[in-house]
Design an enzyme around this catalytic site. Structure first.
Site, mmCIF file in Angstrom:
data_model
loop_
_atom_site.group_PDB
_atom_site.id
_atom_site.type_symbol
_atom_site.label_atom_id
_atom_site.label_comp_id
_atom_site.label_asym_id
_atom_site.label_seq_id
_atom_site.Cartn_x
_atom_site.Cartn_y
_atom_site.Cartn_z
ATOM 1 N N LYS A 165 0.822 -1.208 0.000
ATOM 2 C CA LYS A 165 0.000 0.000 0.000
ATOM 3 C C LYS A 165 0.862 1.267 0.000
ATOM 4 O O LYS A 165 2.085 1.195 0.054
ATOM 5 C CB LYS A 165 -0.970 -0.039 1.191
ATOM 6 C CG LYS A 165 -1.939 -1.242 1.114
ATOM 7 C CD LYS A 165 -3.095 -1.022 0.153
ATOM 8 C CE LYS A 165 -3.780 -2.282 -0.333
ATOM 9 N NZ LYS A 165 -4.518 -3.051 0.639
HETATM 10 C C1 LIG Z 1 -5.542 -4.189 0.912
HETATM 11 C C2 LIG Z 1 -6.998 -3.939 1.012
HETATM 12 C C3 LIG Z 1 -7.725 -4.197 2.183
HETATM 13 C C4 LIG Z 1 -7.154 -4.950 3.335
HETATM 14 O O1 LIG Z 1 -6.075 -4.350 3.913
HETATM 15 P P1 LIG Z 1 -5.234 -5.177 5.011
HETATM 16 O O2 LIG Z 1 -4.455 -4.116 5.708
HETATM 17 O O3 LIG Z 1 -4.376 -6.143 4.246
HETATM 18 O O4 LIG Z 1 -6.191 -5.868 5.901
HETATM 19 C C5 LIG Z 1 -9.039 -3.815 2.234
HETATM 20 N N1 LIG Z 1 -9.643 -3.234 1.188
HETATM 21 C C6 LIG Z 1 -9.001 -2.989 0.038
HETATM 22 C C7 LIG Z 1 -9.732 -2.339 -1.081
HETATM 23 C C8 LIG Z 1 -7.666 -3.360 -0.097
HETATM 24 O O5 LIG Z 1 -7.027 -3.182 -1.262
#
Ligand SMILES: *Cc1c(COP(=O)(O)O)cnc(C)c1O
Length: 405
Positions: free
Chosen positions: A203
């Site tokens: 991210k």
């Molecule tokens: C990555 C992601 C999540 C989950 O994030 P985590 O921190 O891995 O739990 C939720 N929603 C979207 C749209 C994502 O891309």
């Protein structure tokens, strides 16, 4: 052609993260503690939000947010099929019902008009009492039409839980994602509103695994904090410090969702670079768009002029009628040219679990389905060199050139 494989995503780490992590290791305090509290405070201030609760994933953040707004078995949560597994699975944790609403063709974000229609239909079927929340996803880091979504939510007293996993730092009309949408902010006693961020490895800023909840409501924040650490009262993490006490009370059967200092330390360094990293991603996105805009077989992402895009993802769309290959073959051709790509997302209603549960057909959400078939995510991260960017552009254009219909 490149001699080495270009990964789809890479974190942007340097000496500053190492320094923060060294401090934590030297301190001997590895779990939730001062670094985590600092990350909450810095993140909250950067967005301008009232309260922040750090957790170990965005999935945990959304689970806690739904718990805090009092989601119950059989309740309805409206969301988009165009998202990752996490957004709907947390609704299923409660044996509640994720009701999917199709997306806008331009942004692939939850369509407020479809939302309004869907809510009206549910009310007509006597389901008004079951309507609990709406979970919009700011896909790729492009803000949803939150004003229109918030108006529907206000009319029906729906909580808003934003999946902002892609949307830091991002804003709409100069207002950062993480603050309640203006109709909520302006309304006296609005329904609950929480925003959930991800610090997963791929991210826009990362702690390896991690997440954050922002809200203006102190009681909601306190509930999330309580439930993030076993439902134990009063600063449970302090019980092993000098100022802490052995005594604690279990208020509710909570979860183990706390963010450790070891991870938060990485986040502190990442946060300081967040705007610089966003600027670099924006620059890369602009280069892609400049290179692809004149190519009739390609459709570049459209950006609403009121939006400051987080540019977590660059979603390129193929005009399949102009090409002799499909998206999956396009993906394979990129890989053959040493370029890592991905697809965001396989809509939820196409997956066996949700198909089985709700008997979906692909055409039930025609926009999500149609766009999924022609979308491909190109690498987009601040560590990419100019040469990396040129290599991606050259590979994409070469594939198009070699496969015209
Ligand atoms: C990555 C992601 C999540 C989950 O994030 P985590 O921190 O891995 O739990 C939720 N929603 C979207 C749209 C994502 O891309």
């Amino acid at each position: 052609m490149r001699s080495t494989f270009l990964p789809f995503a890479l974190p942007d780490l340097d000496e500053t993260e190492l320094q923060e992590v060294r401090e934590v290791l030297a301190s001997g305090w590895l779990t939730t503690g001062p670094k985590t509290r600092q990350l909450e405070e810095d993140f909250r201030r950067l967005v301008g939000a009232g309260h922040a609760v750090a957790v170990n994933s965005c999935t945990a953040a959304m689970h806690l947010a739904l718990e805090a707004v009092g989601l119950r078995q059989g309740d309805i949560v409206l969301t988009t099929p165009y998202t990752f597994a996490a957004t709907a699975e947390v609704v299923r944790y409660f044996d509640a019902l994720p009701v999917l609403v199709d997306v806008e063709p331009e942004t692939l974000n939850l369509d407020p008009e479809r939302l309004r229609e869907r809510v009206a239909a549910l009310v007509l079927h006597g389901k008004e009492k079951r309507l609990k929340a709406v979970m919009p996803v700011h896909l790729a880091g492009h803000a949803c039409q939150m004003e229109a979504i918030a108006r529907v939510a206000l009319e029906h007293n729906l909580a808003i839980i934003e999946d902002a996993a892609h949307a830091f730092p991002a804003s709409f009309r100069g207002r950062m994602i993480g603050l309640p949408p203006p109709p909520f902010a302006a309304s006296p006693g609005p329904p609950p509103s929480l925003v959930c961020f991800s610090f997963y490895a791929t991210k826009t800023i990362t702690t390896g695994e991690g997440g954050m909840i922002l809200t203006e409501d102190e009681a909601l924040a306190e509930r999330c904090r309580l439930m993030s650490l076993h439902g134990i009262s009063r600063d449970a993490w302090k019980r092993y410090t000098q100022e802490g006490s052995f005594y604690y009370e279990i208020i509710a059967p909570g979860y183990k969702y706390n963010l450790p200092d070891l991870a938060a330390a990485v986040g502190l360094a990442q946060l300081r670079k967040a705007h610089a990293m966003r600027r670099r991603r924006e620059e890369i996105a602009r280069r892609y768009t400049a290179a692809f805009a004149g190519e009739p077989a390609l459709e570049t992402p459209r950006v609403n002029p009121e939006v400051e895009h987080a540019w977590h993802l660059y979603l390129l769309r193929l005009r399949l009628e102009a090409l002799r290959l499909d998206r999956t073959q396009f993906f394979d051709e990129l890989k053959r040219r040493q370029i890592g790509a991905s697809v965001h997302f396989i809509p939820l209603h196409l997956h066996p679990y949700y198909r089985g549960l709700f008997h979906y057909r692909a055409e039930d959400f025609p926009v999500a389905y149609r766009e999924y078939l022609r979308v491909i995510s190109l690498p987009l991260y601040s560590k990419m060199t100019d040469q990396d960017v040129e290599d991606v552009i050259a590979a994409v254009l070469e594939i198009v050139e070699g496969h015209r219909a």
